[in-house]
Write a protein that holds these residues in place. Structure first.
Motif, PDB file in Angstrom:
ATOM      1  N   UNK A 310       0.824  -1.215   0.000  1.00 56.30           N
ATOM      2  CA  UNK A 310       0.000   0.000   0.000  1.00 56.30           C
ATOM      3  C   UNK A 310       0.858   1.264   0.000  1.00 56.30           C
ATOM      4  N   UNK A 311       0.318   2.311  -0.577  1.00 59.39           N
ATOM      5  CA  UNK A 311       0.983   3.611  -0.621  1.00 59.39           C
ATOM      6  C   UNK A 311       0.063   4.658  -0.012  1.00 59.39           C
ATOM      7  N   UNK A 312       0.656   5.698   0.570  1.00 58.46           N
ATOM      8  CA  UNK A 312      -0.136   6.681   1.293  1.00 58.46           C
ATOM      9  C   UNK A 312       0.262   8.102   0.910  1.00 58.46           C
ATOM     10  N   UNK A 313      -0.689   8.996   0.989  1.00 56.99           N
ATOM     11  CA  UNK A 313      -0.457  10.434   0.910  1.00 56.99           C
ATOM     12  C   UNK A 313      -1.218  11.027   2.086  1.00 56.99           C
ATOM     13  N   UNK A 314      -0.520  11.236   3.199  1.00 53.62           N
ATOM     14  CA  UNK A 314      -1.156  11.623   4.460  1.00 53.62           C
ATOM     15  C   UNK A 314      -1.108  13.134   4.616  1.00 53.62           C
ATOM     16  N   UNK A 315      -2.249  13.735   4.848  1.00 50.44           N
ATOM     17  CA  UNK A 315      -2.345  15.191   4.986  1.00 50.44           C
ATOM     18  C   UNK A 315      -2.827  15.621   6.365  1.00 50.44           C
ATOM     19  N   UNK A 316      -3.117  14.689   7.239  1.00 51.95           N
ATOM     20  CA  UNK A 316      -3.517  15.034   8.599  1.00 51.95           C
ATOM     21  C   UNK A 316      -3.202  13.861   9.504  1.00 51.95           C
ATOM     22  N   UNK A 317      -3.180  14.131  10.790  1.00 55.78           N
ATOM     23  CA  UNK A 317      -2.927  13.077  11.760  1.00 55.78           C
ATOM     24  C   UNK A 317      -4.090  12.953  12.724  1.00 55.78           C
ATOM     25  N   UNK A 318      -3.796  12.437  13.920  1.00 56.29           N
ATOM     26  CA  UNK A 318      -4.810  12.320  14.945  1.00 56.29           C
ATOM     27  C   UNK A 318      -5.515  10.991  14.926  1.00 56.29           C
ATOM     28  N   UNK A 319      -6.414  10.821  15.893  1.00 51.31           N
ATOM     29  CA  UNK A 319      -7.141   9.564  16.039  1.00 51.31           C
ATOM     30  C   UNK A 319      -8.306   9.483  15.049  1.00 51.31           C
ATOM     31  N   UNK A 320      -8.513   8.278  14.535  1.00 54.81           N
ATOM     32  CA  UNK A 320      -9.569   8.055  13.562  1.00 54.81           C
ATOM     33  C   UNK A 320     -10.678   7.163  14.092  1.00 54.81           C
ATOM     34  N   UNK A 321     -10.283   6.050  14.722  1.00 58.67           N
ATOM     35  CA  UNK A 321     -11.256   5.015  15.081  1.00 58.67           C
ATOM     36  C   UNK A 321     -11.012   4.494  16.496  1.00 58.67           C
ATOM     37  N   UNK A 322     -12.067   3.958  17.076  1.00 58.90           N
ATOM     38  CA  UNK A 322     -11.952   3.208  18.324  1.00 58.90           C
ATOM     39  C   UNK A 322     -11.546   1.786  17.966  1.00 58.90           C
ATOM     40  N   UNK A 323     -10.668   1.218  18.776  1.00 56.55           N
ATOM     41  CA  UNK A 323     -10.266  -0.159  18.553  1.00 56.55           C
ATOM     42  C   UNK A 323     -11.462  -1.092  18.743  1.00 56.55           C
ATOM     43  N   UNK A 324     -11.616  -2.006  17.806  1.00 62.53           N
ATOM     44  CA  UNK A 324     -12.654  -3.031  17.950  1.00 62.53           C
ATOM     45  C   UNK A 324     -12.176  -4.098  18.912  1.00 62.53           C
ATOM     46  N   UNK A 325     -12.889  -4.272  20.027  1.00 66.57           N
ATOM     47  CA  UNK A 325     -12.470  -5.230  21.043  1.00 66.57           C
ATOM     48  C   UNK A 325     -13.037  -6.608  20.754  1.00 66.57           C
TER      49      UNK A 325
END
Length: 325
Positions: A310-325
């Protein structure tokens, strides 16, 4: 701001006319590594404002997780998967693209309500995934986010496309249901140009995570072999609020197998879903952009024996999702 930059930038310090200057790597000053701030500088209009916004977001998130009381953040989903392209394009058929889109929709719809007050799904597969329907879904997403006003700046929009992509007449296109594979012109007539997708997403007020599993194994059609180029795709979709994750490098195929996922999946989707369960490397209960990116770039090559990266072009950071338990 981008992966690897923290090991390159240096703080130049003059020590006087009789001493050599010093070049201090910024990675020696841990406080300078603030991807959440960098992603907000343009949006907020200045560094001070961006720092304040990032700190307030961190505090708000901590309060929400501890109290269980959300403060208005919404998650917008648009999942698109095309396995059946219609009677005019039998040679383009895939096995699990529609299943991939459904699996991502279900995972995010069911597991993210502790982080987002509202999850708004739109789901288009096979004969529903036409060019006009995709344009309409993007317009609906924009209208809903605009109605929320400034509150939508904390929202996250996730757009997944699983299917074929191709360079047509010099521009990358997502190939949608209803195309004809007789010629390049027939393919383009019912495909969505990357520039159209970029214009729709870059005007959204919140962050956008775009997941593209479109570089499928080359399909021979009446137009010849479909040519894909993930590098050109990421370049075409570049925008300050949009992070683009493509399933492979420019010339690699993207693979699917009945042995992956729950009864069959593409490698990219299977690993993305696994990242929601196991990608929380710092054990804080959340999946950040950095954690998601590292998990995909580590585990997709492992799953495909190095054939797909996979390749990425990241323009922001921070949290996205809650971990699925």
């Amino acid at each position: 701001a981008t992966p690897g930059a923290h090991g390159v930038l240096r703080w130049h310090v003059n020590r006087g006319w009789d001493e050599a200057p010093e070049a201090i790597p910024v990675h020696e000053i841990a406080e300078t590594n603030r991807p959440a701030v960098i992603s907000r500088v343009v949006q907020e209009g200045g560094t001070g404002e961006a720092i304040a916004a990032a700190e307030l977001e961190k505090i708000r998130l901590a309060v929400e997780l501890r109290t269980g009381v959300e403060t208005g953040r919404q998650l917008h989903l648009l999942t698109i998967g095309v396995s059946d392209y219609g009677s005019g394009a039998d040679r383009l058929r895939l096995d699990f693209a529609d299943d991939d889109a459904l699996a991502v929709k279900n995972a995010l719809l069911n597991d993210q309500r502790s982080l987002y007050e509202r999850v708004v799904p739109q789901h288009l597969t096979d004969d529903d995934a036409t060019e006009s329907n995709v344009r309409g879904a993007l317009a609906d997403m924009a209208e809903l986010m605009a109605a929320a006003g400034d509150a939508a700046r904390g929202d996250l929009a996730v757009v997944l496309f699983s299917g074929h992509g191709a360079v047509l007449d010099g521009e990358y296109h997502l190939i949608l249901h209803g195309v004809s594979d007789r010629s390049e012109a027939h393919l383009a007539a019912a495909a969505l140009p990357a520039s159209t997708l970029r214009n729709a997403l870059s005007n959204l007020p919140g962050r956008v995570l775009l997941l593209i599993d479109a570089c499928r194994a080359d399909a021979a059609t009446g137009a010849g072999d479909i040519q894909h180029d993930a590098d050109r795709l990421r370049e075409a979709l570049r925008a300050p609020n949009v992070a683009v994750l493509t399933s492979s490098t420019a010339k690699q195929a993207s693979y699917e197998s009945e042995s992956w996922g729950d009864g069959g999946a593409g490698a990219f989707t299977a690993v993305f879903l696994d990242a929601l369960r196991h990608g929380d490397s710092n054990r804080n209960g959340l999946i950040s952009m950095d954690e998601l990116m590292r998990y995909l770039q580590t585990h997709v090559p492992l799953l495909t024996s190095g054939r797909q990266v996979p390749q990425v072009d990241v323009r922001f950071g921070g949290e996205l999702f809650v971990t699925k338990l």
